[in-house]
Design an enzyme around this catalytic site. Structure first.
Site, PDB file in Angstrom:
ATOM      1  N   CYS A 114     127.961  -2.891  16.338  1.00 48.66           N
ATOM      2  CA  CYS A 114     128.265  -1.450  16.465  1.00 48.66           C
ATOM      3  C   CYS A 114     129.607  -1.021  15.884  1.00 48.66           C
ATOM      4  O   CYS A 114     129.724   0.092  15.376  1.00 48.66           O
ATOM      5  CB  CYS A 114     128.126  -1.006  17.917  1.00 48.66           C
ATOM      6  SG  CYS A 114     126.484  -1.324  18.559  1.00 48.66           S
ATOM      7  N   HIS A 251     132.512   5.135  20.345  1.00 47.78           N
ATOM      8  CA  HIS A 251     131.108   4.739  20.143  1.00 47.78           C
ATOM      9  C   HIS A 251     130.211   5.383  21.204  1.00 47.78           C
ATOM     10  O   HIS A 251     130.462   5.255  22.406  1.00 47.78           O
ATOM     11  CB  HIS A 251     131.023   3.210  20.218  1.00 47.78           C
ATOM     12  CG  HIS A 251     129.637   2.671  20.069  1.00 47.78           C
ATOM     13  ND1 HIS A 251     128.690   3.251  19.253  1.00 47.78           N
ATOM     14  CD2 HIS A 251     129.024   1.589  20.643  1.00 47.78           C
ATOM     15  CE1 HIS A 251     127.563   2.551  19.330  1.00 47.78           C
ATOM     16  NE2 HIS A 251     127.737   1.549  20.160  1.00 47.78           N
ATOM     17  N   ASN A 281     122.219   5.681  21.082  1.00 50.38           N
ATOM     18  CA  ASN A 281     123.137   4.731  20.460  1.00 50.38           C
ATOM     19  C   ASN A 281     122.640   4.396  19.052  1.00 50.38           C
ATOM     20  O   ASN A 281     121.602   3.768  18.899  1.00 50.38           O
ATOM     21  CB  ASN A 281     123.198   3.470  21.344  1.00 50.38           C
ATOM     22  CG  ASN A 281     124.141   2.419  20.792  1.00 50.38           C
ATOM     23  OD1 ASN A 281     124.549   2.474  19.636  1.00 50.38           O
ATOM     24  ND2 ASN A 281     124.472   1.438  21.622  1.00 50.38           N
TER      25      ASN A 281
HETATM   26  O1  UT7 Z   1     126.144  -0.671  21.408  1.00 49.81           O
HETATM   27  C1  UT7 Z   1     125.537  -1.662  22.168  1.00 49.81           C
HETATM   28  C2  UT7 Z   1     126.340  -1.999  23.335  1.00 49.81           C
HETATM   29  N1  UT7 Z   1     125.545  -1.950  24.530  1.00 49.81           N
HETATM   30  C3  UT7 Z   1     125.848  -1.136  25.530  1.00 49.81           C
HETATM   31  O2  UT7 Z   1     126.750  -0.340  25.444  1.00 49.81           O
HETATM   32  C4  UT7 Z   1     125.074  -1.246  26.806  1.00 49.81           C
HETATM   33  C5  UT7 Z   1     125.972  -1.079  27.995  1.00 49.81           C
HETATM   34  N2  UT7 Z   1     125.175  -1.044  29.230  1.00 49.81           N
HETATM   35  C6  UT7 Z   1     124.493   0.057  29.615  1.00 49.81           C
HETATM   36  O3  UT7 Z   1     124.479   1.070  28.966  1.00 49.81           O
HETATM   37  C7  UT7 Z   1     123.785  -0.013  30.975  1.00 49.81           C
HETATM   38  O4  UT7 Z   1     124.011  -1.281  31.554  1.00 49.81           O
HETATM   39  C8  UT7 Z   1     122.273   0.257  30.903  1.00 49.81           C
HETATM   40  C9  UT7 Z   1     122.038   1.745  30.632  1.00 49.81           C
HETATM   41  C10 UT7 Z   1     121.614  -0.578  29.834  1.00 49.81           C
HETATM   42  C11 UT7 Z   1     121.632  -0.061  32.262  1.00 49.81           C
HETATM   43  O5  UT7 Z   1     122.261   0.668  33.288  1.00 49.81           O
HETATM   44  P1  UT7 Z   1     122.715  -0.056  34.641  1.00 49.81           P
HETATM   45  O6  UT7 Z   1     123.295   0.972  35.496  1.00 49.81           O
HETATM   46  O7  UT7 Z   1     123.585  -1.234  34.256  1.00 49.81           O
HETATM   47  O8  UT7 Z   1     121.341  -0.501  35.246  1.00 49.81           O
HETATM   48  P2  UT7 Z   1     120.815  -1.979  35.597  1.00 49.81           P
HETATM   49  O9  UT7 Z   1     120.433  -2.718  34.362  1.00 49.81           O
HETATM   50  O10 UT7 Z   1     121.727  -2.629  36.567  1.00 49.81           O
HETATM   51  O11 UT7 Z   1     119.506  -1.609  36.391  1.00 49.81           O
HETATM   52  C12 UT7 Z   1     119.551  -0.924  37.653  1.00 49.81           C
HETATM   53  C13 UT7 Z   1     118.113  -0.688  38.103  1.00 49.81           C
HETATM   54  C14 UT7 Z   1     117.272  -1.963  38.065  1.00 49.81           C
HETATM   55  O12 UT7 Z   1     116.349  -1.895  39.130  1.00 49.81           O
HETATM   56  P3  UT7 Z   1     116.626  -2.714  40.501  1.00 49.81           P
HETATM   57  O13 UT7 Z   1     116.731  -4.167  40.079  1.00 49.81           O
HETATM   58  O14 UT7 Z   1     117.920  -2.168  41.024  1.00 49.81           O
HETATM   59  O15 UT7 Z   1     115.448  -2.395  41.322  1.00 49.81           O
HETATM   60  C15 UT7 Z   1     116.518  -1.824  36.762  1.00 49.81           C
HETATM   61  O16 UT7 Z   1     115.295  -2.515  36.768  1.00 49.81           O
HETATM   62  O17 UT7 Z   1     117.491   0.248  37.228  1.00 49.81           O
HETATM   63  C16 UT7 Z   1     116.284  -0.336  36.698  1.00 49.81           C
HETATM   64  N3  UT7 Z   1     116.111   0.159  35.344  1.00 49.81           N
HETATM   65  C17 UT7 Z   1     115.469   1.302  35.053  1.00 49.81           C
HETATM   66  N4  UT7 Z   1     114.873   2.219  35.831  1.00 49.81           N
HETATM   67  C18 UT7 Z   1     114.323   3.279  35.218  1.00 49.81           C
HETATM   68  C19 UT7 Z   1     116.558  -0.399  34.189  1.00 49.81           C
HETATM   69  N5  UT7 Z   1     116.211   0.377  33.151  1.00 49.81           N
HETATM   70  C20 UT7 Z   1     115.530   1.432  33.663  1.00 49.81           C
HETATM   71  C21 UT7 Z   1     114.942   2.570  33.088  1.00 49.81           C
HETATM   72  N6  UT7 Z   1     114.337   3.471  33.906  1.00 49.81           N
HETATM   73  N7  UT7 Z   1     114.956   2.794  31.760  1.00 49.81           N
END
Ligand code: UT7
Length: 324
Positions: A114, A251, A281
């Site tokens: 990125c 970014h 992104n």
């Molecule tokens: O340029 C590339 C660099 N990459 C990034 O900048 C990514 C940085 N990270 C992020 O943006 C975030 O970590 C994400 C948006 C990818 C995820 O957000 P989060 O707050 O870290 O969520 P998580 O992965 O901890 O998931 C929380 C919950 C989980 O459910 P449980 O285990 O708590 O029941 C996931 O399964 O949210 C669930 N979940 C979703 N629910 C609905 C994960 N993705 C989704 C979704 N819709 N799309």
């Protein structure tokens, strides 16, 4: 001394819009979750046929050249930052050169995930500062949706396609200021395997590993712990206070990362322009697309103090300070 000044900006995004509601028909997700956790409402998706990475790079470049008011024949160097080229070779830069109808340029691509645009910008600055080239094109272009696993709700909601470009021209001015760095610590948290590894197809997990595989939580934590620190270091190195900086062009990966960074720096969120709501992104295209939007809207003005910052797979991160 000689330094590269941005004299033209351009961007291109494919016409097809994929909304959060559209995504909720593909994977188990919803608009509320995506908006709250990322700030994204919609993203652009290439058709993968007409709007290839090289085609989008050319369209952004052509707009930047027009905006700069230079003749394409004045371009001496083209560097494209991309993680998703439509050809491993020749480079996307060579394709842009052909499509601009010019020849004789120094042409190559850069992949530092990125922060690619920031890396490419600094590579070009070196050529300019050393007096090797006077006018150059720096481009960030991505077709990330080709690499998205549409069954993985943790990643497919994040990424979009597009390209942004800047024309740099040698002028007398302050030297270019940057910090580019990387750490292998969380390398495994953001990976996509090359698809052309036929011997690996015996492994049933191989196909899935050619998509973007990400541990978003780990990337989030790492970025928030490192990037603001590097931004502060660069400001100090340049002798500029964080308050003096007019725009933090950051970014567009997640609005919560931007919020956390502004808070850590103690800087008003108003100084962080955003378009993530409409773009998602777009990796190395993210910063030049945003710069172009700022210029078109009249918020980016001559003499403004700008800090660009980005991070991604590697993990790599990079920060630049310049006066526009
Ligand atoms: O340029 C590339 C660099 N990459 C990034 O900048 C990514 C940085 N990270 C992020 O943006 C975030 O970590 C994400 C948006 C990818 C995820 O957000 P989060 O707050 O870290 O969520 P998580 O992965 O901890 O998931 C929380 C919950 C989980 O459910 P449980 O285990 O708590 O029941 C996931 O399964 O949210 C669930 N979940 C979703 N629910 C609905 C994960 N993705 C989704 C979704 N819709 N799309």
């Amino acid at each position: 001394m000689l330094t590269g000044k941005i004299i033209g900006l351009g961007s291109y995004q494919p016409p097809k819009i994929l909304t959060n509601d559209d995504l909720s028909k593909i994977v188990e997700t919803n608009d509320e979750w995506i908006t709250e956790r990322t700030g994204i409402k919609e993203r652009r998706v290439s058709d993968g046929i007409i709007d290839t990475t090289s085609a989008m790079a050319y369209k952004a470049a052509a707009e930047a050249v027009k905006d700069a008011g230079v003749d394409p024949s004045e371009i001496e160097m083209i560097v494209v930052a991309t993680t998703t080229p439509d050809l491993p070779f020749p480079s996307m830069a060579c394709c842009v050169q052909r499509d601009l109808g010019i020849s004789g340029c120094i042409c190559f691509d850069v992949n530092s995930a990125c922060p690619g645009f920031i890396t490419a910008y600094n590579v070009v600055q070196n050529f300019i500062e050393n007096g090797h080239v006077k006018t150059a094109l720096v481009i960030g272009a991505e077709c990330l949706t080709n690499f998205v696993d549409w069954e993985d709700r943790g990643t497919c909601i994040l990424f979009g396609d597009g390209a942004g470009a800047a024309v740099l021209r040698a002028e007398e001015g302050d030297p270019n200021s940057f910090i580019l760095t990387s750490s292998p610590e969380k390398m495994e948290c953001l990976v996509a395997q090359s698809m052309k590894q036929p011997k690996k197809f015996d492994d049933p997990d191989f196909a899935k590993s050619t998509y973007i595989n990400m541990n978003g939580k780990e990337v989030f934590r790492f970025v928030v712990s490192k990037v603001p620190q590097t931004m502060m270091e660069l400001a100090e190195k340049c002798g500029v206070s964080l308050d003096e900086i007019d725009h933090y062009v950051f970014h567009q990966a997640n609005k919560r990362i931007i919020d956390a960074t502004a808070k850590k720096l103690g800087v008003s969120l108003e100084k962080f322009p955003m378009n993530i709501e409409q773009t998602g992104n777009t990796s190395s295209a993210s910063i030049p697309i945003l710069l172009t939007k700022m210029k078109k809207e009249g918020t980016l003005k001559k003499g403004d103090k700008v800090m660009m910052a980005s991070f991604g797979g590697g993990l790599t991160w990079g920060v630049n300070y310049f006066v526009y």
